[in-house]
Design a protein around this motif. Structure first.
Motif, PDB file in Angstrom:
ATOM      1  N   CYS A 116       0.820  -1.223   0.000  1.00  0.00           N
ATOM      2  CA  CYS A 116       0.000   0.000   0.000  1.00  0.00           C
ATOM      3  C   CYS A 116       0.850   1.268   0.000  1.00  0.00           C
ATOM      4  O   CYS A 116       0.708   2.105  -0.886  1.00  0.00           O
ATOM      5  CB  CYS A 116      -0.970  -0.019   1.171  1.00  0.00           C
ATOM      6  SG  CYS A 116      -2.219  -1.323   1.035  1.00  0.00           S
ATOM      7  N   THR A 117       1.731   1.408   0.965  1.00  0.00           N
ATOM      8  CA  THR A 117       2.565   2.615   1.027  1.00  0.00           C
ATOM      9  C   THR A 117       3.609   2.611  -0.084  1.00  0.00           C
ATOM     10  O   THR A 117       3.798   3.614  -0.763  1.00  0.00           O
ATOM     11  CB  THR A 117       3.261   2.729   2.400  1.00  0.00           C
ATOM     12  OG1 THR A 117       2.259   2.713   3.415  1.00  0.00           O
ATOM     13  CG2 THR A 117       4.077   4.006   2.498  1.00  0.00           C
ATOM     14  N   GLY A 118       4.266   1.485  -0.301  1.00  0.00           N
ATOM     15  CA  GLY A 118       5.324   1.413  -1.299  1.00  0.00           C
ATOM     16  C   GLY A 118       4.817   1.373  -2.724  1.00  0.00           C
ATOM     17  O   GLY A 118       5.248   2.149  -3.569  1.00  0.00           O
ATOM     18  N   LEU A 119       3.879   0.465  -3.012  1.00  0.00           N
ATOM     19  CA  LEU A 119       3.418   0.287  -4.386  1.00  0.00           C
ATOM     20  C   LEU A 119       2.153   1.068  -4.728  1.00  0.00           C
ATOM     21  O   LEU A 119       1.750   1.102  -5.882  1.00  0.00           O
ATOM     22  CB  LEU A 119       3.191  -1.200  -4.675  1.00  0.00           C
ATOM     23  CG  LEU A 119       4.466  -2.024  -4.821  1.00  0.00           C
ATOM     24  CD1 LEU A 119       4.142  -3.512  -4.896  1.00  0.00           C
ATOM     25  CD2 LEU A 119       5.248  -1.593  -6.047  1.00  0.00           C
ATOM     26  N   GLY A 120       1.513   1.660  -3.735  1.00  0.00           N
ATOM     27  CA  GLY A 120       0.337   2.482  -4.013  1.00  0.00           C
ATOM     28  C   GLY A 120      -0.961   1.719  -4.162  1.00  0.00           C
ATOM     29  O   GLY A 120      -1.936   2.244  -4.680  1.00  0.00           O
TER      30      GLY A 120
ATOM     31  N   LYS B  63      11.045   5.944  -1.433  1.00  0.00           N
ATOM     32  CA  LYS B  63      10.611   6.869  -0.387  1.00  0.00           C
ATOM     33  C   LYS B  63      10.053   6.112   0.822  1.00  0.00           C
ATOM     34  O   LYS B  63      10.216   6.534   1.960  1.00  0.00           O
ATOM     35  CB  LYS B  63       9.565   7.838  -0.934  1.00  0.00           C
ATOM     36  CG  LYS B  63       9.138   8.883   0.054  1.00  0.00           C
ATOM     37  CD  LYS B  63       8.152   9.866  -0.548  1.00  0.00           C
ATOM     38  CE  LYS B  63       7.740  10.877   0.517  1.00  0.00           C
ATOM     39  NZ  LYS B  63       6.742  11.803   0.007  1.00  0.00           N
ATOM     40  N   ALA B  64       9.419   4.973   0.559  1.00  0.00           N
ATOM     41  CA  ALA B  64       8.875   4.145   1.640  1.00  0.00           C
ATOM     42  C   ALA B  64       9.971   3.316   2.332  1.00  0.00           C
ATOM     43  O   ALA B  64       9.696   2.600   3.293  1.00  0.00           O
ATOM     44  CB  ALA B  64       7.783   3.229   1.104  1.00  0.00           C
ATOM     45  N   GLY B  65      11.211   3.406   1.827  1.00  0.00           N
ATOM     46  CA  GLY B  65      12.331   2.727   2.470  1.00  0.00           C
ATOM     47  C   GLY B  65      12.734   1.411   1.848  1.00  0.00           C
ATOM     48  O   GLY B  65      13.544   0.669   2.414  1.00  0.00           O
ATOM     49  N   TYR B  66      12.216   1.082   0.661  1.00  0.00           N
ATOM     50  CA  TYR B  66      12.546  -0.177   0.002  1.00  0.00           C
ATOM     51  C   TYR B  66      13.572   0.071  -1.092  1.00  0.00           C
ATOM     52  O   TYR B  66      13.408   0.948  -1.923  1.00  0.00           O
ATOM     53  CB  TYR B  66      11.293  -0.827  -0.586  1.00  0.00           C
ATOM     54  CG  TYR B  66      10.244  -1.076   0.468  1.00  0.00           C
ATOM     55  CD1 TYR B  66      10.403  -2.094   1.395  1.00  0.00           C
ATOM     56  CD2 TYR B  66       9.120  -0.256   0.562  1.00  0.00           C
ATOM     57  CE1 TYR B  66       9.453  -2.309   2.381  1.00  0.00           C
ATOM     58  CE2 TYR B  66       8.168  -0.471   1.540  1.00  0.00           C
ATOM     59  CZ  TYR B  66       8.344  -1.488   2.447  1.00  0.00           C
ATOM     60  OH  TYR B  66       7.414  -1.691   3.429  1.00  0.00           O
TER      61      TYR B  66
END
Length: 134
Positions: free
Chosen positions: A27-31, A97-100
């Motif tokens: 959700c946060t990383g891939l939207g 941006k999400a840290g990945y």
């Protein structure tokens, strides 16, 4: 115009070790969006993640009392084709941006026009900057 009712919808379902981390990655990383969840359904809890209008979604389950295994190898891939370079870069930037951070693909084919990320369960997601072709 294509009749979308003719084609099956797809759900990719698998177990997960960590719902919180999986939800953050997708959700946060891939939207993606959290489309639904359930608890205690015949001994299973689950998250349903996807895009509201997409013909597919991902289901992550947790069986009560059982610890899910990690991915069996580096070829457990979900590949998303994003032909528009701006959209592709936006998604790559969201992940970072999400840290990945990207990982080297086991098959270097995916590194030519794509970037691979590893989810918290060890499965991999490829963001491919190429059009889908049959």
């Amino acid at each position: 115009m294509t009749d979308n009712t003719r084609f099956p919808k797809m759900r990719v379902a698998r177990s997960s070790r960590n719902f919180e981390a999986i939800q953050r990655f997708y959700c946060t990383g891939l939207g993606f969006s959290l489309l639904g969840s359930f608890e205690g359904h015949n001994g299973f809890d689950g998250l349903i993640i996807g895009h509201p209008d997409a013909p597919y979604h991902l289901e992550f389950t947790r069986q009560q009392g059982i610890t899910a295994p990690v991915a069996p190898d580096e070829e457990g891939l979900l590949v998303f084709y994003l032909p528009d370079r701006v959209d592709w870069q936006k998604r790559v930037d969201m992940m970072r941006k999400a840290g990945y951070e990207p990982v080297q693909s086991n098959n270097d084919y995916w590194d030519v026009d794509g970037i691979t990320f590893e989810d918290p369960d060890g499965y991999r997601v490829v963001l491919q900057n190429r059009a889908w072709s049959n």
